[in-house]
Structures are given as structure tokens and as C-alpha cells.
Design a protein around this motif. Structure first.
Motif, PDB file in Angstrom:
ATOM      1  N   SER A 346      -2.928   3.487  13.919  1.00 24.09           N
ATOM      2  CA  SER A 346      -4.082   2.624  13.663  1.00 24.09           C
ATOM      3  C   SER A 346      -3.890   1.689  12.476  1.00 24.09           C
ATOM      4  CB  SER A 346      -5.336   3.476  13.427  1.00 24.09           C
ATOM      5  OG  SER A 346      -5.140   4.389  12.372  1.00 24.09           O
ATOM      6  N   ILE A 347      -2.800   1.876  11.707  1.00 23.59           N
ATOM      7  CA  ILE A 347      -2.492   0.996  10.577  1.00 23.59           C
ATOM      8  C   ILE A 347      -1.237   0.179  10.854  1.00 23.59           C
ATOM      9  CG2 ILE A 347      -1.912   0.968   8.105  1.00 23.59           C
ATOM     10  CD1 ILE A 347      -3.619   3.426   7.735  1.00 23.59           C
ATOM     11  N   LYS A 348      -0.420   0.640  11.795  1.00 22.01           N
ATOM     12  CA  LYS A 348       0.863   0.020  12.178  1.00 22.01           C
ATOM     13  C   LYS A 348       1.919   0.307  11.107  1.00 22.01           C
ATOM     14  CE  LYS A 348      -1.325  -1.350  15.767  1.00 22.01           C
ATOM     15  NZ  LYS A 348      -1.268  -0.501  16.989  1.00 22.01           N
ATOM     16  N   ILE A 413      -4.147  -1.084  -6.741  1.00 19.75           N
ATOM     17  CA  ILE A 413      -3.600  -1.771  -5.580  1.00 19.75           C
ATOM     18  C   ILE A 413      -4.279  -1.225  -4.326  1.00 19.75           C
ATOM     19  CG2 ILE A 413      -1.516  -2.224  -4.237  1.00 19.75           C
ATOM     20  CD1 ILE A 413      -1.418  -3.543  -6.923  1.00 19.75           C
ATOM     21  N   PRO A 414      -4.797  -2.075  -3.438  1.00 12.96           N
ATOM     22  CA  PRO A 414      -5.463  -1.570  -2.227  1.00 12.96           C
ATOM     23  C   PRO A 414      -4.548  -0.671  -1.403  1.00 12.96           C
ATOM     24  CG  PRO A 414      -5.857  -3.923  -2.494  1.00 12.96           C
ATOM     25  CD  PRO A 414      -4.840  -3.547  -3.520  1.00 12.96           C
ATOM     26  N   SER A 415      -5.136   0.339  -0.789  1.00 17.18           N
ATOM     27  CA  SER A 415      -4.371   1.220   0.088  1.00 17.18           C
ATOM     28  C   SER A 415      -4.068   0.507   1.399  1.00 17.18           C
ATOM     29  CB  SER A 415      -5.162   2.501   0.360  1.00 17.18           C
ATOM     30  OG  SER A 415      -6.305   2.207   1.150  1.00 17.18           O
ATOM     31  N   PHE A 416      -3.134   1.058   2.174  1.00 13.68           N
ATOM     32  CA  PHE A 416      -2.836   0.495   3.485  1.00 13.68           C
ATOM     33  C   PHE A 416      -4.046   0.609   4.413  1.00 13.68           C
ATOM     34  CE2 PHE A 416       1.837   1.336   2.554  1.00 13.68           C
ATOM     35  CZ  PHE A 416       2.112  -0.004   2.362  1.00 13.68           C
ATOM     36  N   THR A 417      -4.893   1.611   4.196  1.00 17.28           N
ATOM     37  CA  THR A 417      -6.133   1.715   4.967  1.00 17.28           C
ATOM     38  C   THR A 417      -7.052   0.544   4.666  1.00 17.28           C
ATOM     39  OG1 THR A 417      -6.029   4.130   5.124  1.00 17.28           O
ATOM     40  CG2 THR A 417      -8.196   3.120   5.351  1.00 17.28           C
ATOM     41  N   ASP A 418      -7.210   0.202   3.381  1.00 13.00           N
ATOM     42  CA  ASP A 418      -8.029  -0.959   3.003  1.00 13.00           C
ATOM     43  C   ASP A 418      -7.535  -2.232   3.688  1.00 13.00           C
ATOM     44  OD1 ASP A 418      -9.645   0.489   1.217  1.00 13.00           O
ATOM     45  OD2 ASP A 418      -8.250   0.177  -0.436  1.00 13.00           O
ATOM     46  N   LEU A 419      -6.216  -2.363   3.770  1.00 15.15           N
ATOM     47  CA  LEU A 419      -5.631  -3.621   4.224  1.00 15.15           C
ATOM     48  C   LEU A 419      -5.510  -3.734   5.739  1.00 15.15           C
ATOM     49  CD1 LEU A 419      -2.777  -3.776   1.564  1.00 15.15           C
ATOM     50  CD2 LEU A 419      -4.744  -5.317   1.664  1.00 15.15           C
ATOM     51  N   TYR A 420      -5.101  -2.643   6.406  1.00 17.82           N
ATOM     52  CA  TYR A 420      -4.644  -2.813   7.782  1.00 17.82           C
ATOM     53  C   TYR A 420      -5.287  -1.884   8.818  1.00 17.82           C
ATOM     54  CZ  TYR A 420      -0.909  -5.008   5.082  1.00 17.82           C
ATOM     55  OH  TYR A 420      -0.199  -5.780   4.201  1.00 17.82           O
ATOM     56  N   LEU A 421      -6.185  -1.005   8.426  1.00 20.08           N
ATOM     57  CA  LEU A 421      -6.755  -0.053   9.380  1.00 20.08           C
ATOM     58  C   LEU A 421      -7.457  -0.784  10.527  1.00 20.08           C
ATOM     59  CD1 LEU A 421      -7.414   2.947  10.049  1.00 20.08           C
ATOM     60  CD2 LEU A 421      -9.584   2.584   8.834  1.00 20.08           C
ATOM     61  N   ASP A 422      -7.207  -0.321  11.742  1.00 17.73           N
ATOM     62  CA  ASP A 422      -7.891  -0.862  12.915  1.00 17.73           C
ATOM     63  C   ASP A 422      -8.403   0.313  13.747  1.00 17.73           C
ATOM     64  OD1 ASP A 422      -8.871  -2.174  15.094  1.00 17.73           O
ATOM     65  OD2 ASP A 422      -7.027  -3.239  15.597  1.00 17.73           O
ATOM     66  N   GLN A 423      -9.634   0.722  13.446  1.00 16.92           N
ATOM     67  CA  GLN A 423     -10.289   1.801  14.180  1.00 16.92           C
ATOM     68  C   GLN A 423     -11.636   1.306  14.724  1.00 16.92           C
ATOM     69  OE1 GLN A 423     -10.482   5.193  11.500  1.00 16.92           O
ATOM     70  NE2 GLN A 423      -8.713   6.143  12.475  1.00 16.92           N
ATOM     71  N   PRO A 425     -14.590   0.568  17.158  1.00 15.23           N
ATOM     72  CA  PRO A 425     -15.714  -0.091  16.475  1.00 15.23           C
ATOM     73  C   PRO A 425     -16.164   0.550  15.175  1.00 15.23           C
ATOM     74  CG  PRO A 425     -16.567   1.310  18.188  1.00 15.23           C
ATOM     75  CD  PRO A 425     -15.070   1.430  18.261  1.00 15.23           C
ATOM     76  N   GLY A 426     -15.410   1.547  14.641  1.00 12.53           N
ATOM     77  CA  GLY A 426     -15.864   2.239  13.439  1.00 12.53           C
ATOM     78  C   GLY A 426     -15.495   1.556  12.144  1.00 12.53           C
ATOM     79  N   ASN A 427     -14.186   1.351  11.906  1.00  5.65           N
ATOM     80  CA  ASN A 427     -13.708   0.823  10.627  1.00  5.65           C
ATOM     81  C   ASN A 427     -12.612  -0.205  10.856  1.00  5.65           C
ATOM     82  OD1 ASN A 427     -15.093   2.822   8.630  1.00  5.65           O
ATOM     83  ND2 ASN A 427     -14.117   4.151  10.157  1.00  5.65           N
ATOM     84  N   ASN A 428     -12.597  -1.224   9.993  1.00  2.00           N
ATOM     85  CA  ASN A 428     -11.640  -2.305  10.153  1.00  2.00           C
ATOM     86  C   ASN A 428     -11.170  -2.764   8.768  1.00  2.00           C
ATOM     87  OD1 ASN A 428     -10.122  -4.231  11.524  1.00  2.00           O
ATOM     88  ND2 ASN A 428     -11.744  -5.765  11.385  1.00  2.00           N
ATOM     89  N   GLY A 429      -9.843  -2.726   8.534  1.00  2.00           N
ATOM     90  CA  GLY A 429      -9.301  -3.168   7.254  1.00  2.00           C
ATOM     91  C   GLY A 429      -9.341  -4.678   7.105  1.00  2.00           C
ATOM     92  N   ASN A 430      -8.852  -5.145   5.952  1.00  2.00           N
ATOM     93  CA  ASN A 430      -8.895  -6.569   5.645  1.00  2.00           C
ATOM     94  C   ASN A 430      -7.663  -6.905   4.793  1.00  2.00           C
ATOM     95  OD1 ASN A 430      -9.400  -9.169   4.829  1.00  2.00           O
ATOM     96  ND2 ASN A 430     -11.390  -8.729   3.904  1.00  2.00           N
ATOM     97  N   PRO A 477     -18.445  -2.967  12.785  1.00  2.00           N
ATOM     98  CA  PRO A 477     -17.613  -1.968  12.104  1.00  2.00           C
ATOM     99  C   PRO A 477     -17.704  -2.141  10.588  1.00  2.00           C
ATOM    100  CG  PRO A 477     -16.254  -3.752  12.939  1.00  2.00           C
ATOM    101  CD  PRO A 477     -17.647  -4.013  13.451  1.00  2.00           C
ATOM    102  N   TRP A 478     -17.484  -1.053   9.872  1.00  2.00           N
ATOM    103  CA  TRP A 478     -17.319  -1.158   8.422  1.00  2.00           C
ATOM    104  C   TRP A 478     -16.024  -1.913   8.148  1.00  2.00           C
ATOM    105  CZ3 TRP A 478     -21.246   0.236   5.405  1.00  2.00           C
ATOM    106  CH2 TRP A 478     -22.131   1.221   5.830  1.00  2.00           C
ATOM    107  N   GLN A 479     -16.038  -2.842   7.183  1.00  2.00           N
ATOM    108  CA  GLN A 479     -14.838  -3.593   6.845  1.00  2.00           C
ATOM    109  C   GLN A 479     -14.629  -3.610   5.334  1.00  2.00           C
ATOM    110  OE1 GLN A 479     -14.569  -7.947   7.474  1.00  2.00           O
ATOM    111  NE2 GLN A 479     -12.585  -7.551   8.451  1.00  2.00           N
TER     112      GLN A 479
END
Length: 619
Positions: A346-348, A413-423, A425-430, A477-479
Motif C-alpha cells: 500500500s506504500i510501494k 522527516i515525514p514517514s513513508f506512510t505520511d508520504l505514500y500510503l494508498d489505502q 477509501p480510508g487513508n491517503n498519503g501526500n 479519505p483521511w489525507q
């Protein structure tokens, strides 16, 4: 009520045969700040130490349990019994506090939800150092609100350790099996101490069917540490740890839809660190660490074909620190390199590098005035070059009273979850999220006289580009977003008293209070926020220890008021007795007034819980 027969067998010796009257001379402890190690009595910062004697008396069996009683620390548990907990300090988020093991950074670049998934048993811990405030100058990135350093023991004697316990809340799992909720554990260890090398090895197995529907857990740990002294000028510490933690994740991240979720987290940690004294004035300390983390989140634990997230994280770090003793003062310099990688469904796949340089100088300007000034310069492959200076100072009014002031900066430094998560309709990174930056000033005093210790501090902290997960409506989704600036005014104080009542009686009392007044600026009020409303407003922690011969009674009280939650008061106690043959029996009663409360989201934590255990301590 169903009757329980508990048979507790104990057939080994203890590594650390610590009598109930043992204490640790805190004034002799040197804080591990990597370069300029300083006795606690001479520190210029707001530092709190939980020593081995205090840890032994607390009604606690895991690191998470102990940290509940550390002043200024906000432990937000999703699952108790060492399952999962977020940790923050003085109003920051759970990713703004840096965890160290003997000075080695334990950074979870996937998500700080797993930062406390550590293989360290309580028996191996010598002390826990809590350093409050931004500390990049000393420790580098992700230390916006403070640092928690877990310092392990160096074995002095050869022996064995073992412990076993059983606990229950006497309630039944009416939604599932109908069984009574229970937990239990077995822990063993071995210790070998020679003149030039010492070794310790621990293994533990803890498990239970939880305390409400789908909260069963199983936790397995193994930890080895070797200390080697080659000569008077050269030494090495090597450690290996592994922990596998599986638990029902009912309501952890997406309530109520995740009622049947499960999570399995595995962590491997390897560290090597040396100390080399090159001359009477010059010493260096190289360090290496490797951390592997596997996180398997199953939204539907009974159907692994969908809604499953697999994360594989690796980090390799190298660091070298050097100290040079001048005729007046000390100079400390250091450099570090860190590579972080993740492979995730989900983060790649992502990787990044971080390089940092330290420089600091500490001196006594006058016999009473001490100053420590320095900076940390950082290069990150995503965020470029940045610098974070800091200054600490103290003035000794007399032998009992010291005035302390400091100003510091740091970043997260932002985590990889903050940056790239793609879950969705629940959560979406940026991936456009910027790093957080903090500036803090603090002023206070420390007072020690006879049996009394007292300190009080006021601080102001500004965190810019605060990262939060937000959304406009429940259909989105939360972003992750840089959600304004967080300004916090805070006050904290702690008083301690210890007295020897008679030849075999001792009494210790400690009381701490923290007040936080956080305010967000430059915020769009249309958005709903996940984390900004969770910080503490008031925190009171009180411990009372009474010892009569081989019996100790410890009572621990915690009072918390969060910004948007109701207040709650929790009282725990431990009754321990050590017989003359070194056989020990203890009883823990947690949440004895059966308070209903939660610390993270809407997850209720356990009701009253009773545990009994047996120890045999003999070397």
C-alpha cells in the motif's frame, strides 16, 4: 464466578539479584548524549530518570507499562500488555519523540506506531532517560518534543533469571468464545560475567485472549547483549534482538469496520558500538545499527484475499562521535549516515538517505555558569540541507539550587506512510508534505536538599508545518497535510521525598504535574483532524513506595485530561515479598477502581485487572 487454580512454577536463579532496599545513586549517572557525557547533577536540560530500583517496584511487566509513569510522557495505548502504543511528549504527536537504545536511534520510517516494538525485557534495563524538548543538536532528526533513551545493564555476576505470572479481569468474552479473559507469561534469562567480557541472553513468551472481543495477543522476544573490554582504552557492545507480536486489532485504525482486524509485527535489531580512547584528551565512538521490520495488517483476519497490507522495512545506520578535552571545556563532533528502504503493498517501493553532522562545545564560563552550544546540520535526499542550532545554560546559585535555561530546534522527516500510503477509501498519503520544524525555549530550576528534590520548568514551543491527517467530510479519505502551526505553552514540576523510617523501613514519595496549553494557528477550520485534539492538557503522576523488611507496597496514580476527552484517574499497585531463600511473590492490581477510559481513538482499555507472579532471585 469461575474459580481459577494457578500453578506457578519457578526453577531458576535471577540475573539481577536486587534487594528491595537497593537504590541507585542518581548523582553518579552520566546521561548518554553521544559526545559530551555529563553527570545528571550537572545537566543543563530538563531530564528525568527512571532507575532500576524504581522500575522494579512499579506494577509493570513491559516497557510500555513503565513509560506510563514517566513525567511528561503521553503513552496512548491501542492494545495493553505490550501490544501496541503510541508515545509522545509534552503535547507533540507520536512521531515527534525519538526512541534510543543505549544511544542508538530506533526510528520507524514506515510509521511510528511500531517504534516501541522492542525486544528489550525490563530485567535488562538499567535506567530510562527522558530528555524533554527539541534535541536535534544532540540526537539528530525526529526529536522535536524529546528523547527517551533506554540504557541496558552491564552484568556484574553470573546467574540465571526466570519469571512467570498469570492475570485476569474475571470477565467473559460474551461476543465470541465465552471464555474468561486471561493473560500469562514466562520469561527466562542467562548471564555470564567475566573480567573482560559479559553476556546476557533473554527469551520470553507472553500471551492471552485479550480483554474484549478480538484483542487476543501473543508476544515472543529474544535479546542478546555482549560487553567486551579489550583494554583500558577500548571496548565494544554488541546486541541482537528479535520480537514477533501478533494481536487482534479491533478498532485500531478504522472503527467500527475493522472489528475483525489483526496485525502481526516482526522486528529484528542489530547494534554494534565501540568506545576508543586515543589519547588522554581525545576519544572516538563509532556505532552501527540495522533494523528490519515486517508489518502485516489484515483488515479481515479470516479472509486474507482482500484488504491486507504488507510492509517490509529496512534501515542501516552508521555514526561516529568524537570528544576532545580542552584546557577549558570540551568539544564534541560527529557524523552519521542512514539509509531507509520500504517495500509495501500500500506504500510501494521507496528509499532515501540521510546524512548529518554534529558540533558542540561545553565549558564553565565561571565556576557557577556552564554553557553548552552547538548545531546539527542535516542533508536528506528528499528535503535537502538544513541546520538546527541549540544552546543550554545553567547557573548554580548554591550547592542545592541550580537555574537552567535552554533554546533548541529540531525537525521531523515525514514517514513513508505520511508520504505514500494508498489505502483508499480510508487513508491517503501526500508526497508534497514538508518536514516539521520546531523551536523551543525553556526556563526552570532544580533544587535538592537532604531527602527532598524539587524542580519546575516553563517552556514555549512552536512547531511549524505540523503534519496531521485531515478531511472535509466523512465521505473522503483521511489525507496527510501540513496542517498549520502548533504553539504550545507548558509548565511541569516534580517533587520527590525519601526517608529512612527505621532499621528496616523506608518510604519514598514522588509527585509530578504537567500543564499544556496548545493552540493551532494558520488552520482551516473546515477540516476535521485526526490528531490535533488528542494531546494532554493536565497530567498528574504520583508514586508511593513503602518497604518493611522484605515486603514492599507500591501505589501508582495517574490523572489525565485530554484536550477533547473526559478526565480519568487510574490507580495501580504492586505488593511484593522476597523471602530469605530469595523466593519472591508479587501481586499486581491495575485500574483498581475500575475506571472506564481510552487513550487512542475510541478504544476502551481494560477494566480492573489482577495478576500474580513468582520469582526466585539467587546468585
Amino acid at each position: 464466578m469461575k474459580k481459577f487454580t494457578v500453578v506457578l512454577f519457578f526453577a531458576a536463579q535471577s540475573i539481577f539479584a536486587q534487594n528491595v532496599t537497593d537504590t541507585i545513586a542518581i548523582g553518579e549517572v552520566s546521561i548518554l548524549d553521544n559526545r559530551l557525557n555529563t553527570p545528571l547533577s550537572k545537566e543543563n536540560r530538563n531530564i528525568y530518570v527512571l532507575d532500576k530500583a524504581e522500575i522494579n517496584k512499579l506494577p509493570a511487566r513491559s516497557l510500555q507499562d513503565v513509560l506510563q509513569y514517566a513525567a511528561g510522557v503521553d503513552l496512548r495505548q491501542r492494545g495493553p500488555f505490550g501490544t501496541q502504543a503510541d508515545i509522545s511528549m509534552d503535547g507533540g504527536s507520536f512521531e515527534q519523540t525519538l526512541i534510543l537504545l543505549n544511544g542508538v536511534k530506533i526510528m520507524d520510517h514506515q510509521t511510528a506506531h511500531n517504534a516501541l516494538n522492542l525486544p528489550i525485557p525490563l530485567e535488562a534495563i538499567d535506567r530510562i532517560e527522558v530528555v524533554r524538548g527539541p534535541a536535534a543538536r544532540m540526537y539528530g532528526n525526529n526529536s522535536l518534543t524529546g528523547v527517551i533513551n533506554i540504557v541496558t545493564r552491564q552484568p556484574k555476576k553470573t546467574g540465571l533469571y526466570a519469571n512467570t505470572y498469570f492475570g485476569t479481569n474475571f470477565e467473559k468474552d460474551s461476543e465470541d468464545t465465552g471464555d474468561t479473559f486471561t493473560n500469562r507469561g514466562v520469561q527466562f534469562g542467562a548471564n555470564l560475567a567475566k573480567e573482560k567480557h559479559q553476556h546476557q541472553l533473554y527469551a520470553s513468551h507472553d500471551w492471552g485472549n485479550g480483554y474484549r472481543y478480538n484483542t487476543a495477543y501473543e508476544n515472543n522476544k529474544i535479546y542478546y547483549q555482549g560487553n567486551f573490554q579489550f583494554d583500558d582504552n577500548n571496548s565494544l557492545i554488541a546486541s541482537y534482538g528479535y520480537v514477533k507480536n501478533g494481536f487482534g486489532a479491533n478498532g485500531f485504525y478504522a472503527a467500527p469496520g475493522d472489528k475483525n482486524s489483526k496485525e502481526v509485527v516482526e522486528t529484528t535489531l542489530v547494534t554494534l558500538q565501540a568506545k576508543n580512547k586515543l589519547t588522554d584528551r581525545w576519544s572516538i565512538a563509532p556505532r552501527f545499527s540495522y533494523r528490519y521490520n515486517f508489518d502485516d495488517y489484515r483488515y479481515f483476519k479470516n479472509d486474507l484475499s482482500k484488504a491486507r497490507s504488507l510492509h517490509y522495512s529496512n534501515s542501516v545506520s552508521g555514526e561516529i562521535n568524537s570528544t576532545y578535552q580542552l584546557n577549558k571545556g570540551q568539544i564534541g563532533v560527529g557524523a552519521e549516515y542512514r539509509n531507509e528502504q520500504i517495500t509495501s503493498t500500500s506504500i510501494k517501493n521507496h528509499t532515501r538517505d540521510n546524512v548529518g553532522f554534529y558540533a558542540e562545545y561545553k565549558t564553565d564560563i565561571t565556576p557557577k555558569l556552564n554553557v553548552n552550544v552547538g548545531t546539527y546540520v542535516n542533508y536528506n535526499s528528499q528535503y535537502g540541507w538544513q541546520a538546527f542550532p541549540g544552546l543550554d545554560a545553567s547557573y548554580s546559585v548554591n550547592s542545592n539550587l541550580k537555574i537552567v535555561a535552554n533554546a533548541g530546534t529540531s525537525q521531523r522527516i515525514p514517514s513513508f506512510t505520511d508520504l505514500y500510503l494508498d489505502q483508499r477509501p480510508g487513508n491517503n498519503g501526500n508526497e508534497n508534505v514538508e518536514s516539521e520544524k520546531a523551536f523551543q525555549t525553556e526556563f526552570g530550576f532544580k533544587y535538592n536538599k537532604r531527602n527532598w528534590t524539587f524542580n519546575a520548568y516553563y517552556f514555549y514551543r512552536s512547531i511549524s508545518e505540523f503534519i496531521d491527517w485531515v478531511r472535509l467530510t466523512t465521505n473522503e479519505p483521511w489525507q496527510a497535510q501540513n496542517f498549520g502551526d502548533l504553539k504550545t505553552n507548558g509548565f511541569n514540576t516534580k517533587v520527590g521525598y525519601g526517608v529512612h523510617l527505621a532499621s528496616n523501613q523506608n518510604l519514598k514519595f514522588a509527585l509530578s504535574y504537567s500543564y499544556l496549553d496548545p493552540k493551532f494557528e494558520n488552520v482551516d477550520d473546515q477540516y476535521n483532524s485526526k490528531y490535533k485534539i488528542e494531546s494532554l492538557k493536565h497530567q498528574v503522576i504520583n508514586t508511593i513506595d513503602y518497604q518493611l523488611g522484605g515486603t514492599t507496597l507500591s501505589v501508582a496514580n495517574r490523572y489525565n485530561t485530554r484536550q477533547s476527552y473526559k478526565s480519568y484517574w487510574i490507580t495501580d499497585l504492586r505488593l511484593n515479598h522476597t523471602f530469605k531463600n530469595n523466593l519472591g511473590v508479587y501481586i499486581d492490581a491495575q485500574n483498581i477502581f475500575n475506571t472506564t477510559y481510552n487513550e487512542a481513538g475510541a478504544i476502551p482499555l481494560p477494566s480492573r485487572w489482577l495478576s500474580v507472579g513468582v520469582k526466585f532471585v539467587g546468585i
